[in-house]
Scaffold this motif. Sequence first.
Motif, short mmCIF file in Angstrom:
data_model
loop_
_atom_site.label_atom_id
_atom_site.label_comp_id
_atom_site.label_asym_id
_atom_site.label_seq_id
_atom_site.Cartn_x
_atom_site.Cartn_y
_atom_site.Cartn_z
N ALA A 105 0.57 65.45 0.35
CA ALA A 105 -0.28 66.86 1.09
C ALA A 105 0.48 67.56 -0.05
O ALA A 105 0.36 68.95 -0.28
CB ALA A 105 -0.55 66.89 2.16
N GLU A 106 2.13 67.79 0.13
CA GLU A 106 2.22 69.41 0.05
C GLU A 106 2.97 69.36 -1.43
O GLU A 106 2.76 70.20 -2.14
CB GLU A 106 4.25 68.69 0.61
N ILE A 107 3.05 67.62 -1.89
CA ILE A 107 2.97 68.29 -3.67
C ILE A 107 1.47 68.15 -3.90
O ILE A 107 2.09 69.28 -5.19
CB ILE A 107 3.62 66.30 -3.57
N GLY A 108 0.49 68.16 -3.43
CA GLY A 108 -0.84 68.07 -4.32
C GLY A 108 -1.18 67.48 -5.14
O GLY A 108 -0.75 66.27 -5.34
N GLY A 109 -2.00 68.09 -6.14
CA GLY A 109 -2.70 67.36 -7.27
C GLY A 109 -2.48 66.16 -7.25
O GLY A 109 -3.69 65.66 -5.95
N ASN A 110 -2.24 65.06 -7.90
CA ASN A 110 -2.72 63.45 -7.65
C ASN A 110 -1.66 62.90 -7.29
O ASN A 110 -1.17 61.88 -7.57
CB ASN A 110 -2.68 62.92 -9.11
N ALA A 111 -1.32 63.29 -6.40
CA ALA A 111 -0.22 62.30 -5.70
C ALA A 111 -0.73 61.79 -4.07
O ALA A 111 -1.84 62.53 -3.41
CB ALA A 111 1.05 63.51 -5.06
N TYR A 112 -0.30 60.86 -4.12
CA TYR A 112 -1.40 60.25 -2.69
C TYR A 112 -0.01 59.05 -2.40
O TYR A 112 0.92 58.57 -2.86
CB TYR A 112 -2.29 59.05 -2.85
N ALA A 113 -0.26 59.27 -0.60
CA ALA A 113 0.92 58.88 -0.01
C ALA A 113 0.32 56.88 -0.08
O ALA A 113 -0.73 56.85 0.25
CB ALA A 113 0.72 58.90 1.76
N ILE A 114 0.82 56.52 0.02
CA ILE A 114 1.34 54.46 0.22
C ILE A 114 2.31 53.89 1.16
O ILE A 114 3.29 54.11 0.37
CB ILE A 114 1.08 54.15 -1.22
N GLN A 115 1.80 53.02 2.15
CA GLN A 115 2.76 52.84 2.73
C GLN A 115 3.70 51.54 1.78
O GLN A 115 2.90 50.85 1.88
CB GLN A 115 2.07 52.87 4.72
N LEU A 116 5.33 51.54 2.03
CA LEU A 116 5.89 50.90 1.30
C LEU A 116 6.63 50.97 2.18
O LEU A 116 8.25 51.47 1.62
CB LEU A 116 5.94 51.66 0.42
N ASP A 117 7.55 49.53 3.34
CA ASP A 117 9.04 49.35 3.55
C ASP A 117 9.42 48.16 2.17
O ASP A 117 8.94 46.76 2.60
CB ASP A 117 8.95 48.54 5.00
N VAL A 118 10.60 48.88 1.71
CA VAL A 118 10.66 48.26 0.76
C VAL A 118 11.69 46.70 0.90
O VAL A 118 11.98 45.89 0.05
CB VAL A 118 12.32 48.42 -0.37
N THR A 119 11.59 46.10 2.43
CA THR A 119 11.97 45.06 3.15
C THR A 119 11.49 44.22 3.64
O THR A 119 11.54 43.10 4.14
CB THR A 119 13.28 45.52 3.80
#
Length: 257
Positions: A54-68
Motif C-alpha cells: 500500500a505504501e509503494i502503491g501503483g502495481n505493487a501487490y502483497a504475496i505471502q512467502l516464507d522462503v523456508t
Amino acid sequence: MENQIRSSANNQLVALVTGANQGVGFQIAKALAANGYTVYVGSRNQSNGEKAAAEIGGNAYAIQLDVTLKATIDAAAERIEKEQGRLDLLVNNAGISHAGKPGRTLEEIMEDGRATTASLEEIRTVWETNVFGVIAVSQAMLPLLRKSAAARIVNVSSVLGSLTWIADPTCWARDHFNVVYAASKTALNAVTLAFAIELEKENIKVNATSPGFTATALNNFQGTDSVEVGSREPIRVALDTDGPTASFTGPDGPSPW
C-alpha cells in the motif's frame, strides 16, 4: 486481480521480491514499481506485506512467502502463474543474520557466530533462509522465468561473503567473518554461480549484489549506510536488463568472489 492479469497482456514486466516488506527489499520493490514493473511484495507476514504494498502503491501487490516453507513458495508460484503467466525478474532478498537469543548487540551476534563456538541450531536456521530458501524459491519460479523473453535472477548477498576479500590479511572485516551469516553469503555466492552457469544457455541471467553495511534489521540498525544509500547497487542491478550474468557487485563496483 483483473488489472494484474491485464498487465501481462500489456507486456508490463513482472517481478517478485522476497523479504520486501522492509529494508533493502522494500526499496528494491519500490524502485521497480516506480519503473513500471508489476511487483509482488513477498513477506512472511501477509499483513506486513499489505502495508508495504500500500505504501509503494501503483502495481505493487502483497504475496505471502516464507522462503523456508515449501507450501507458501508453491502457492506464490501458482498465484503468479495464474495472474501473470510469467515472471521476468526474481529478487532473492529475504535473509536473516542470526537466529539466537533476541536483544543481542551486533557485537554479541558476531561473537556468537565464531566458528569454534557457534550453535549448530543457529547456523542451520540462518542457512535455511539465506541459502536453501534461495535455491527453493529459484527452482519454484524457474518455470515462470522460462516464459519470459529476458528473465533475470538477482540474489542479494554481502561483501562479507567474498573469500578473496576476507582472505586478505589487511581486510578490515576479516574478524567479522563467521560461520553463521558471513559463510551463508559465501554459500549464496556459490549458489549464484551454479545457477548462472547452468542457466546461461537459456539466456537467464543470474547475479549477486551487495548493499554494503546498511542500517537494517539484519544488524540491529547499526550499519553505517542508510537503507536508501545501501539499496542503490541492488536497485541498479535489479533494473539492469542489459547487464552481464554471473557477476558479483557491491557499492564500489565489481567484488571478488
